[in-house]
Every structure is written in structure tokens, then in C-alpha cells.
Design a protein around this motif. Structure first.
Motif, short mmCIF file in Angstrom:
data_model
loop_
_atom_site.label_atom_id
_atom_site.label_comp_id
_atom_site.label_asym_id
_atom_site.label_seq_id
_atom_site.Cartn_x
_atom_site.Cartn_y
_atom_site.Cartn_z
N VAL A 111 0.89 -1.11 -0.05
CA VAL A 111 0.03 -0.12 0.03
C VAL A 111 0.97 1.28 -0.07
O VAL A 111 1.97 1.32 0.90
N PRO A 112 0.81 2.13 -0.86
CA PRO A 112 1.68 3.33 -0.77
C PRO A 112 1.20 4.30 0.35
O PRO A 112 0.13 4.11 0.94
N SER A 113 2.11 5.18 0.61
CA SER A 113 1.72 6.13 1.45
C SER A 113 0.64 7.05 1.01
O SER A 113 0.19 7.16 -0.20
N TYR A 114 -0.04 7.68 1.75
CA TYR A 114 -1.09 8.80 1.34
C TYR A 114 -0.68 9.73 0.38
O TYR A 114 -1.27 9.95 -0.74
N ASP A 115 0.48 10.27 0.52
CA ASP A 115 1.05 11.35 -0.09
C ASP A 115 1.41 10.85 -1.54
O ASP A 115 1.00 11.40 -2.56
N ASP A 116 1.99 9.66 -1.68
CA ASP A 116 2.27 9.03 -2.87
C ASP A 116 0.82 8.82 -3.67
O ASP A 116 0.64 8.87 -4.92
N TRP A 117 -0.08 8.23 -2.98
CA TRP A 117 -1.40 7.83 -3.63
C TRP A 117 -2.18 8.96 -4.15
O TRP A 117 -2.67 9.38 -5.24
N ASP A 118 -2.09 10.20 -3.16
CA ASP A 118 -2.58 11.41 -3.56
C ASP A 118 -2.12 12.25 -5.00
O ASP A 118 -2.84 12.70 -5.49
#
Length: 164
Positions: free
Chosen positions: A37-44
Motif C-alpha cells: 500500500v503506498p503512503s497517502y502522499d504517493d497515492w494523493d
């Protein structure tokens, strides 16, 4: 389902629940080739802000849907990839269909003219959902990638905006 399903825009505060649903999709072995699962920042950074939603029953997030651009090239600015996941134990209740319909409406308001989904060929619930929501199969990629040493086929679906 006793509680009413409610959809709303996804926020950063939703990430713990959304990331767990995504992790469960990873663990299923038939939802994505990703392993982490990516970090939120990467996903965002990779998902369109006006086209991301969560489905809730009461206070519980039971699914999410989002779009990501397929290319940085200007000619593909109106084409996006669909991500749609429903929490374990909540499939088969229309949550995915409601999320996908909402995502389609939001995509058209955001000037997307083509949505595409790449689905594991063995994931028949997802292929059935996309077909029921106006997507059409445009091709099959045989043995495109491995997941835990097993080759998988994927099927590419697309939906063209009725406004174009």
C-alpha cells in the motif's frame, strides 16, 4: 444492510480505512499486481482530486473509488483509469455499482471522456460490474504479469462519455 449507504468525497482522514481496504484487495491476489500500500502522499499525487469517493455505512468506510490519469501527455488529459474496491464482507450489496455510477458522473463533470479499467480475467464480479455500468471489453492481455509466481491475464474495459 440495515444502515443506509452514503457516498462522499474522500479526504486524507479516510486514508487509514481506505488503505486497509486496498491492502485487503492486494491480499486477495486478484485485484492488483501491487504488493504494498503506498503512503497517502504517493497515492494523493497520482489520483484526481475531484474524482475520489468513499462509501460509508454509518461511520464505517466500506468501499472507495478514484480515478488516475493514464498519461501526463496533454492529448490523454480526458482519459483515466478506474480504481474501485469494496471492503471484505460488503460485496454483493450494490456498493461497487453505486461507487462506479458516482465516479462516472463525477468524471464527466471533470471533463473525462474515457474511463478504462484493467481487471484480472478471473475477477468475474468486477468484470460483470463494469459491463453492467456501460463499460465494454476492448481487449485481453494474456500472461501480462506475475503475481506470486503465477501468470495472470487481464482484460481491458473502457467507457466513453455520452457527452462526447
Amino acid at each position: 444492510m440495515k444502515e443506509e449507504l452514503f457516498l462522499r468525497p474522500m479526504t486524507k482522514d479516510d486514508w487509514p480505512s481506505v488503505s486497509q481496504i486496498y491492502k485487503d484487495g492486494i491480499d486477495s491476489g486478484v485485484a492488483t499486481f501491487e504488493h504494498t500500500v503506498p503512503s497517502y502522499d504517493d497515492w494523493d499525487r497520482t489520483h484526481c482530486k475531484p474524482c475520489r469517493f468513499v462509501a460509508t455505512l454509518g461511520e464505517k468506510i466500506v468501499g472507495f473509488a478514484a480515478l488516475s490519469p493514464i498519461s501526463a501527455r496533454a492529448v490523454y488529459a480526458g482519459v483515466a483509469e478506474v480504481s474501485l474496491y469494496v471492503a471484505n464482507g460488503f460485496t454483493g450489496h450494490g456498493i461497487g455499482r453505486t461507487l462506479l455510477h458516482t465516479l462516472i458522473q463525477a468524471s464527466e463533470q471533470a471533463s473525462f471522456w474515457t474511463l478504462q479499467s484493467t481487471i484480472f480475467a478471473v475477477n468475474t464480479p468486477s468484470t460483470s460490474l463494469h459491463l453492467a455500468c456501460g463499460f465494454r471489453e476492448v481487449g485481453r492481455r494474456e500472461r501480462i504479469a506475475q503475481r506470486e509466481g503465477i501468470w495472470h491475464d487481464t482484460v481491458l474495459f473502457e467507457r466513453r462519455s455520452e457527452k462526447k
